[in-house]
Scaffold this active site. Structure first.
Site, PDB file in Angstrom:
ATOM      1  N   ARG A 126      19.202 -29.190 -59.518  1.00  0.00           N
ATOM      2  CA  ARG A 126      18.640 -28.218 -59.435  1.00  0.00           C
ATOM      3  C   ARG A 126      18.490 -27.903 -57.796  1.00  0.00           C
ATOM      4  O   ARG A 126      17.782 -28.865 -57.122  1.00  0.00           O
ATOM      5  CB  ARG A 126      17.018 -28.211 -60.170  1.00  0.00           C
ATOM      6  CG  ARG A 126      16.656 -26.655 -59.938  1.00  0.00           C
ATOM      7  CD  ARG A 126      15.097 -26.797 -60.378  1.00  0.00           C
ATOM      8  NE  ARG A 126      14.172 -27.479 -59.455  1.00  0.00           N
ATOM      9  CZ  ARG A 126      13.443 -28.235 -59.396  1.00  0.00           C
ATOM     10  NH1 ARG A 126      13.227 -28.905 -60.904  1.00  0.00           N
ATOM     11  NH2 ARG A 126      12.544 -28.743 -58.597  1.00  0.00           N
ATOM     12  N   GLU A 142      15.834 -28.336 -50.831  1.00  0.00           N
ATOM     13  CA  GLU A 142      16.487 -29.615 -51.159  1.00  0.00           C
ATOM     14  C   GLU A 142      17.256 -29.412 -52.307  1.00  0.00           C
ATOM     15  O   GLU A 142      17.453 -28.545 -53.126  1.00  0.00           O
ATOM     16  CB  GLU A 142      15.403 -30.655 -51.600  1.00  0.00           C
ATOM     17  CG  GLU A 142      14.621 -30.392 -52.631  1.00  0.00           C
ATOM     18  CD  GLU A 142      14.068 -31.472 -53.563  1.00  0.00           C
ATOM     19  OE1 GLU A 142      14.396 -32.743 -53.151  1.00  0.00           O
ATOM     20  OE2 GLU A 142      13.229 -31.298 -54.378  1.00  0.00           O
ATOM     21  N   ASN A 144      17.986 -31.579 -56.126  1.00  0.00           N
ATOM     22  CA  ASN A 144      17.835 -32.586 -56.887  1.00  0.00           C
ATOM     23  C   ASN A 144      18.817 -32.797 -57.983  1.00  0.00           C
ATOM     24  O   ASN A 144      19.230 -32.248 -58.404  1.00  0.00           O
ATOM     25  CB  ASN A 144      16.498 -31.955 -57.721  1.00  0.00           C
ATOM     26  CG  ASN A 144      15.290 -32.093 -56.902  1.00  0.00           C
ATOM     27  OD1 ASN A 144      14.716 -32.497 -56.227  1.00  0.00           O
ATOM     28  ND2 ASN A 144      14.876 -30.361 -56.884  1.00  0.00           N
ATOM     29  N   SER A 149      13.309 -31.168 -63.303  1.00  0.00           N
ATOM     30  CA  SER A 149      12.535 -30.814 -64.382  1.00  0.00           C
ATOM     31  C   SER A 149      12.541 -29.384 -64.706  1.00  0.00           C
ATOM     32  O   SER A 149      12.962 -28.584 -63.752  1.00  0.00           O
ATOM     33  CB  SER A 149      11.141 -31.459 -64.031  1.00  0.00           C
ATOM     34  OG  SER A 149      10.713 -31.018 -62.872  1.00  0.00           O
ATOM     35  N   LYS A 317      17.344 -36.949 -49.193  1.00  0.00           N
ATOM     36  CA  LYS A 317      16.997 -36.104 -48.187  1.00  0.00           C
ATOM     37  C   LYS A 317      18.017 -36.677 -46.828  1.00  0.00           C
ATOM     38  O   LYS A 317      18.460 -35.558 -46.355  1.00  0.00           O
ATOM     39  CB  LYS A 317      15.630 -36.226 -47.629  1.00  0.00           C
ATOM     40  CG  LYS A 317      14.661 -36.309 -48.731  1.00  0.00           C
ATOM     41  CD  LYS A 317      14.210 -34.659 -49.300  1.00  0.00           C
ATOM     42  CE  LYS A 317      13.132 -34.485 -50.370  1.00  0.00           C
ATOM     43  NZ  LYS A 317      13.341 -34.970 -51.629  1.00  0.00           N
ATOM     44  N   LYS A 371      10.117 -35.595 -43.701  1.00  0.00           N
ATOM     45  CA  LYS A 371      10.486 -36.196 -45.126  1.00  0.00           C
ATOM     46  C   LYS A 371      10.749 -37.433 -45.275  1.00  0.00           C
ATOM     47  O   LYS A 371      11.826 -37.781 -44.407  1.00  0.00           O
ATOM     48  CB  LYS A 371      11.360 -35.164 -45.855  1.00  0.00           C
ATOM     49  CG  LYS A 371      10.992 -33.646 -45.748  1.00  0.00           C
ATOM     50  CD  LYS A 371      11.853 -32.846 -46.533  1.00  0.00           C
ATOM     51  CE  LYS A 371      11.447 -31.469 -46.858  1.00  0.00           C
ATOM     52  NZ  LYS A 371      12.299 -30.928 -47.738  1.00  0.00           N
ATOM     53  N   GLU A 375      10.983 -38.519 -53.885  1.00  0.00           N
ATOM     54  CA  GLU A 375      11.121 -37.331 -54.841  1.00  0.00           C
ATOM     55  C   GLU A 375       9.802 -37.139 -55.729  1.00  0.00           C
ATOM     56  O   GLU A 375       8.867 -37.904 -55.791  1.00  0.00           O
ATOM     57  CB  GLU A 375      12.273 -37.522 -55.836  1.00  0.00           C
ATOM     58  CG  GLU A 375      13.779 -37.638 -55.512  1.00  0.00           C
ATOM     59  CD  GLU A 375      14.053 -36.406 -54.727  1.00  0.00           C
ATOM     60  OE1 GLU A 375      13.689 -35.221 -55.419  1.00  0.00           O
ATOM     61  OE2 GLU A 375      14.911 -36.317 -53.873  1.00  0.00           O
ATOM     62  N   GLY A 376       9.467 -35.882 -56.314  1.00  0.00           N
ATOM     63  CA  GLY A 376       8.513 -35.836 -57.100  1.00  0.00           C
ATOM     64  C   GLY A 376       7.364 -35.124 -56.431  1.00  0.00           C
ATOM     65  O   GLY A 376       6.517 -34.799 -57.023  1.00  0.00           O
ATOM     66  N   ARG A 458       8.883 -21.466 -58.827  1.00  0.00           N
ATOM     67  CA  ARG A 458       7.236 -21.958 -58.655  1.00  0.00           C
ATOM     68  C   ARG A 458       6.617 -21.104 -57.644  1.00  0.00           C
ATOM     69  O   ARG A 458       7.163 -20.890 -56.852  1.00  0.00           O
ATOM     70  CB  ARG A 458       7.489 -23.538 -58.478  1.00  0.00           C
ATOM     71  CG  ARG A 458       7.734 -24.333 -59.617  1.00  0.00           C
ATOM     72  CD  ARG A 458       8.271 -25.800 -59.126  1.00  0.00           C
ATOM     73  NE  ARG A 458       9.399 -25.941 -58.358  1.00  0.00           N
ATOM     74  CZ  ARG A 458       9.821 -26.888 -57.664  1.00  0.00           C
ATOM     75  NH1 ARG A 458       9.082 -28.225 -57.952  1.00  0.00           N
ATOM     76  NH2 ARG A 458      10.779 -26.829 -56.742  1.00  0.00           N
TER      77      ARG A 458
HETATM   78  P1  ADP Z   1      10.534 -33.430 -53.356  1.00  0.00           P
HETATM   79  O1  ADP Z   1      11.777 -34.028 -53.496  1.00  0.00           O
HETATM   80  O2  ADP Z   1       9.284 -34.097 -53.256  1.00  0.00           O
HETATM   81  O3  ADP Z   1      10.345 -32.304 -54.348  1.00  0.00           O
HETATM   82  P2  ADP Z   1      10.785 -31.359 -51.341  1.00  0.00           P
HETATM   83  O4  ADP Z   1      11.648 -31.388 -50.137  1.00  0.00           O
HETATM   84  O5  ADP Z   1      11.023 -30.318 -52.266  1.00  0.00           O
HETATM   85  O6  ADP Z   1      10.601 -32.873 -51.864  1.00  0.00           O
HETATM   86  O7  ADP Z   1       9.380 -31.029 -50.764  1.00  0.00           O
HETATM   87  C1  ADP Z   1       8.358 -30.784 -51.639  1.00  0.00           C
HETATM   88  C2  ADP Z   1       7.579 -29.373 -51.484  1.00  0.00           C
HETATM   89  O8  ADP Z   1       7.333 -29.215 -50.042  1.00  0.00           O
HETATM   90  C3  ADP Z   1       8.706 -28.102 -51.667  1.00  0.00           C
HETATM   91  O9  ADP Z   1       8.550 -27.900 -53.204  1.00  0.00           O
HETATM   92  C4  ADP Z   1       7.856 -27.281 -50.733  1.00  0.00           C
HETATM   93  O10 ADP Z   1       6.999 -26.513 -51.333  1.00  0.00           O
HETATM   94  C5  ADP Z   1       7.711 -27.877 -49.577  1.00  0.00           C
HETATM   95  N1  ADP Z   1       8.657 -27.816 -48.624  1.00  0.00           N
HETATM   96  C6  ADP Z   1       9.535 -28.782 -48.206  1.00  0.00           C
HETATM   97  N2  ADP Z   1      10.446 -28.550 -47.412  1.00  0.00           N
HETATM   98  C7  ADP Z   1       9.998 -27.424 -46.757  1.00  0.00           C
HETATM   99  C8  ADP Z   1      10.113 -26.856 -45.549  1.00  0.00           C
HETATM  100  N3  ADP Z   1      11.266 -27.147 -44.687  1.00  0.00           N
HETATM  101  N4  ADP Z   1       9.528 -25.642 -45.207  1.00  0.00           N
HETATM  102  C9  ADP Z   1       8.437 -25.473 -46.080  1.00  0.00           C
HETATM  103  N5  ADP Z   1       7.964 -26.343 -47.037  1.00  0.00           N
HETATM  104  C10 ADP Z   1       8.819 -26.970 -47.518  1.00  0.00           C
HETATM  105 MG    MG Z   2      13.342 -33.522 -55.163  1.00  0.00          MG
HETATM  106 MG    MG Z   3      11.512 -30.571 -54.464  1.00  0.00          MG
END
Ligand code: ADP
Ligand code: MG
Ligand code: MG
Length: 482
Positions: A126, A142, A144, A149, A317, A371, A375-376, A458
């Site tokens: 995803r 990102e 996944n 999920s 990441k 970051k 994950e999660g 979401r």
């Molecule tokens: P994970 O793998 O834990 O889901 P993400 O990279 O998706 O990690 O980050 C989790 C959440 O943080 C995202 O769903 C989003 O809401 C927020 N986020 C992540 N990167 C950004 C960004 N570059 N700008 C704004 N919000 C972000």
């Molecule tokens: Mg993720």
């Molecule tokens: Mg995410």
């Protein structure tokens, strides 16, 4: 779509009531977090999943763009996964300071040493995006590659929204055809079933690797239900053969799993054709050495892994950041147009070794997200915490900077929304993140499946930095094309 906050009170009450009934009757449910058994025993203490009452507007052009990217990302993941040296080299500094990533890399090295080949490769990914308000660009958050999920529940949310819009068509003035039909769960099940067929052992089962306690189990059960009920995937001597699924934790796999001399994975006497991970992406999934033994055992087996250790690593990441460097995509993809399309959706991504960015992030931390390789949800650092974290790294002069990447902070469009949680609704301003599922299956040189496979929207209150659905800030949503 006009402002949902202006829906009159009578209509709002009816919509909420109908949404709650519909969700309960159609399996749009999660375990109730107030009751512990709800994460272990199915059928007890369910509550409707947190949802947006109505879909969120999303431009059709960006939606199409996101769908078009899915098969390209699928291909990219596959290509990168074959370059073991690129994965090991890119993550070599991270390995020194991040135990979890280091353990994954150890398994990966072992497979390289064994010269282990995965002929049948299955990816159920995803890719998540936000629409940057200022530039109007669709930017990737990102990708996944493990445990993506909500393929199950997201389909039901789209149906809920279509149903509400149909029932209250006149009052809402909306058209349910503008909510794209969501086929994530059937497409994922189909790809999984085809992987099972390729494995070619009609007696072998599909293994769901799960956490002991999982309140989001119904999302997973939707998946196995479709797999079990929909597919007599083989007909042998006029008898249909259905796919059976088994759910096991990493600890159970460690206790019950064995490898036969030919590489077949056998769990509790049952051969396994495909391993589908809905656990194993977080350090907490590996509390003891047994869980790591289970992961290694599965990786050594001939079963199709979704994901393999290399697919898993491609989704980190750090690899996302390495792929965003100049001329790296070109190493993996031949088609220039594809490369340009991917690059267009990349936000700014940097290693902390880039000193000008490191300095700028200390000065203007609100423009960055920091970051780790996790994950999660709930692991990132935002705002003034970015400055503090960077200053600390600077003071301590360790290699700990290698555990993180820096990313441009994306500021998506803020829109009014109505969130529905625990039977009550509340109005708020919110931002949304669109996930596009991608399914990929190949057997040696034959690509059998490479497609975009449904979506997940979401929506979270705009005051929250992160907030997953499970964590209680975000809700499941669908899109209304404009
Ligand atoms: P994970 O793998 O834990 O889901 P993400 O990279 O998706 O990690 O980050 C989790 C959440 O943080 C995202 O769903 C989003 O809401 C927020 N986020 C992540 N990167 C950004 C960004 N570059 N700008 C704004 N919000 C972000
Ligand atoms: Mg993720
Ligand atoms: Mg995410």
């Amino acid at each position: 779509m006009s402002d949902p906050h202006r829906i009159d009170q009578d209509l709002l009450q009816k919509l909420v009531y109908d949404a709650l009934v519909w969700s309960s009757l159609h399996g749009l449910v999660v375990g109730d977090r107030n009751i512990q058994r709800s994460g272990v025993v199915p059928g007890v203490s369910m509550v409707h999943a947190p949802v947006a009452l109505l879909p969120t507007s999303f431009p059709e052009s960006h939606w199409k763009q996101a769908c078009e990217l899915a098969p390209i990302f699928n291909e990219l993941v596959d290509r990168v996964s074959l370059d073991g040296k690129f994965l090991q080299d890119s993550l070599s500094r991270t390995k020194e300071v991040d135990d979890f990533t280091s353990r994954l890399l150890d398994i990966h090295s072992k497979m390289l040493q064994m010269n282990k080949k995965e002929d049948i490769r299955l990816g159920l990914h995803r890719s998540d995006y936000m629409l940057d308000e200022q530039t109007k660009l669709l930017l990737q958050i990102e990708l996944n590659t493990i445990s993506s999920s909500f393929a199950g529940l997201s389909c039901v949310v789209s149906e809920l929204h279509r149903s509400l819009i149909n029932t209250y068509k006149k009052q809402l003035g909306l058209d349910s055809n503008k909510v794209p039909i969501n086929t994530a769960v059937t497409q994922f099940a189909e790809a999984l079933a085809r992987a099972w067929t390729e494995y070619n052992n009609p007696r072998a089962a599909v293994l769901f690797v799960v956490q002991h306690e999982e309140r989001n189990m119904y999302d997973q059960h939707w998946f196995s239900l479709i797999l079990n009920e929909k597919y007599p995937f083989l007909i042998i001597r006029l008898r249909p053969i259905y796919i059976t699924t088994v759910r096991k934790t990493l600890a159970e796999i460690s206790a019950q799993g064995k490898l036969q001399p030919d590489g077949t994975l056998v769990i509790d006497g049952e051969a396994i054709a495909v391993i589908y991970f809905r656990a194993g992406y977080a350090p907490t999934d590996y509390p003891t050495e047994s869980e790591w033994r289970a992961r290694l055992l599965m990786e050594q087996s001939s079963a199709v892994k979704c994901p393999s250790i290399s697919y898993h690593l491609v989704g980190t990441k750090k690899i996302q950041q390495e792929l965003a460097k100049p001329d790296v995509l070109e190493r993996f993809l031949d088609n220039k147009d594809d490369v340009a399309k991917l690059r267009k959706c990349f936000a700014g991504l940097w290693s902390l070794e880039e000193s000008n960015i490191f300095k700028d992030a200390i000065e203007r931390p609100e423009l960055y997200v920091m970051k780790p390789q996790r994950e999660g949800g709930g692991n990132n650092i935002y705002g003034y915490d970015v400055r503090e974290a960077l200053l600390r790294l600077q003071r301590e002069e360790t290699n700990e900077d290698a555990a993180y990447i820096l990313m441009q902070r994306i500021f998506p469009v803020v829109a009014p929304t109505i969130l529905l949680r625990d039977g009550s609704c509340h109005k708020d301003s919110a931002v949304s993140e669109l996930g596009i599922y991608g399914a990929y299956l190949r057997n040696k040189e034959h690509v059998l499946v490479n497609e975009h496979a449904g979506y997940l929207m979401r929506t979270k209150v705009s005051s929250s930095n992160e907030g997953g659905v499970a964590a209680g800030f975000a809700v499941l949503d669908s899109i209304y094309l404009t």
